[in-house]
Enzyme design. Structure first.
Site: not given
Ligand code: BG6
Length: 515
Positions: A66, A173, A203, A265
């Protein structure tokens, strides 16, 4: 995941060895390119791929959002993000110039068809000039914008690949917020994109240590015979974060720990530990096994939700020597918010391998430290021939997989303390990535973006897999909504979570690991 030519080098990507396949020329369009995700993760990941010569020859990055701004301003913002968040620093001038040269920006509201027309014309020009016929649309937008954008991509014809080319969609997500919304979103996407065009991002699947779980289990012969209910007493999975909201209060209010971390996750980590070996390491075989596993997971039968699903919310406290506010005092959080920032669950898996083995899962914000660990607690030796004095408190074998930080695996076992009499103490046999491999691992987003360019969805979630995960989590959300809310806040920032979470495991005669 990319299958690379076998070679003794530790990290063939960095050693410049050839990948088995090189991505074809493509344009990556990030919708929502002015947001945090682009600055912190996506742009640094693409830049690092460029540095390692893993991007296709004719590559273009197009920001679409935007905010009215010129391409030059977009490039400046990306550059600032790289200076702050890139894993390789300082930013190399020549690599940056090459990368920035092919970076463009289009400003448009997401709901305006004219913006998509402009994008379509621009992509055609890019195609003529640089041969980028293949396209990835990356939705880095708030979840409520996804259906509208997907529809616009369909209406404008952008969802349809050009002749002899491909078009893919990456969806971040959260994918829905419960079973019904996830199914609806799957349908909305399916109306425009074929399933093999859709890459649902989690991820965690791109993390080296998470992929290594599959290698650890299925490339080694010695674990499989003991990886079951006969030898394993229980499993603990912890994703703990010391950070609080970091400016994400508004979106977190809509999510909470169960939706933010547990439903995606942690379900993926559970799959890596619990799934059966798949017949092949390809997208469908692997995702079939994961989906089968998720469908077999269930809470303890006949127990009320409060007894196997504990929720918490942090109050003020101290984390890493700093005084921090409670969740309800974070910016953009309601003063009486009932959003949970902590969840602990006890689950079982209904199959021959795991029947009766509890899986304890916990995740929370503002816990004492950032750590993700999976602990496989084995049963004690069936008979100890040593005297009680020799083994005053011998803990059974434990395999701890540290996903982050200090990535590695350690096995705890009993060893004789040197001396004239038998005294046994627990010691650790340790593998750490840092010392075993000198190469720096790629960031999860690098792996996943590259996989998408290569058309390999193995490390992305399939529609039915996401629905299965929500099928597991939705009854918990529903159960919570029908039961009285706990007295939030119910844990102090910097502590290991609410008392009830201790009870969840301690009433089974077990303890959370001290991390
Ligand atoms: C994200 C969440 O998917 O993963 C966050 O939305 C979280 O809240 C993050 O902090 C943690 O990712 P990582 O790779 O730092 O463990």
């Amino acid at each position: 995941m990319i299958v690379e030519n076998p070679a003794p080098a530790e990290n063939p990507r960095r050693k410049g060895l050839r990948l088995e396949r090189v991505p074809e020329p493509c344009a990556v369009v990030i919708l929502g390119a002015t947001g945090d995700l682009t600055k912190r993760k996506l742009a640094p990941a693409l830049y690092n791929l460029a540095v390692e010569n893993l991007l296709p020859e004719n590559f273009a990055l197009i920001g679409f959002a935007r905010r009215p701004q010129e391409s030059a301003q977009f490039r400046d913002a990306v550059r600032q993000g790289l200076d702050q968040f890139s894993r390789s620093k300082p930013i190399r001038a020549s690599a940056w110039e090459r990368f920035a040269e092919n970076m463009h920006y289009i400003s448009s509201p997401f709901e305006d068809p004219k913006g998509y027309e402009e994008l379509s014309i621009f992509l055609k020009e890019m195609d003529q000039k640089r041969g980028c016929r293949n396209r990835i649309f990356y939705l880095a937008v708030p979840p409520e914008s996804t259906p509208g954008i997907v529809e616009q991509l369909g209406n404008s014809g952008l969802s349809r690949p050009c002749e002899c080319a491909w078009t893919r969609l990456i969806v971040e997500k959260p994918f829905g917020s419960d079973l019904a919304t996830a199914c609806k979103l799957n349908q909305e996407i399916a109306a425009v994109f074929a399933e093999n065009q859709v890459y649902r991002m989690d991820h965690y699947l791109g993390k080296e240590t998470v992929q290594n779980l599959l290698v650890f289990r299925f490339a080694n012969g010695i674990y499989e015979p003991i990886w079951n209910r006969r030898y394993i007493d229980h499993v603990q999975i912890t994703v703990s974060e010391h950070l609080g909201m970091e400016g994400r209060g508004a979106s977190y209010e809509e999510a909470g720990a169960l939706r933010d971390i547990m439903a995606n996750h942690m379900v993926q980590l559970l799959c890596m530990i619990g799934m059966e070996p798949s017949v092949a390491f390809d997208a469908d075989s692997l995702r079939d096994e994961k989906t089968k596993l998720i469908k077999a997971v269930h809470p303890p039968p006949d127990e009320p939700v409060g007894s196997y699903a504990v929720r918490g919310q942090y109050g003020p406290g101290w984390v890493e020597g700093l005084q921090v506010p409670g969740y309800r005092n974070e910016p953009k959080v309601a003063p009486q918010s009932s959003t949970e920032t902590y969840v602990a669950l006890k689950l079982f898996i209904d199959n021959w391998r795991w029947a009766g083995v509890p899986f304890y899962l916990r995740t929370g914000k503002r816990l004492p430290k950032r750590t993700t660990e999976i602990a496989i607690q084995f049963k004690p030796a069936p008979h100890l021939m040593f005297s009680k004095a020799a083994v005053p408190r011998l803990d059974p074998n434990l395999l701890a997989v540290r996903v982050q930080p200090d990535e590695g695996i350690s096995l705890r076992f009993g060893a004789k303390v040197p001396g004239p009499s038998i005294h046994i103490r627990a010691v650790n046999m340790d593998f750490t990535y840092g010392t075993a491999f000198t190469a720096e691992p790629p960031e999860a987003y690098e792996t996943l973006l590259l996989d998408c360019m290569l058309g390999d969805p193995t490390l992305f979630m399939r529609g039915d897999e996401v629905e299965a995960a929500w099928g597991l989590m939705t009854p918990i959300l529903e159960g919570w909504s029908k039961s009285p809310e706990p007295p939030f806040p119910n844990y102090e920032a910097g502590s290991w979570g609410p008392e009830r979470a201790l009870e969840l495991i301690e009433r089974d005669g077990r303890k959370w690991r001290r991390l």
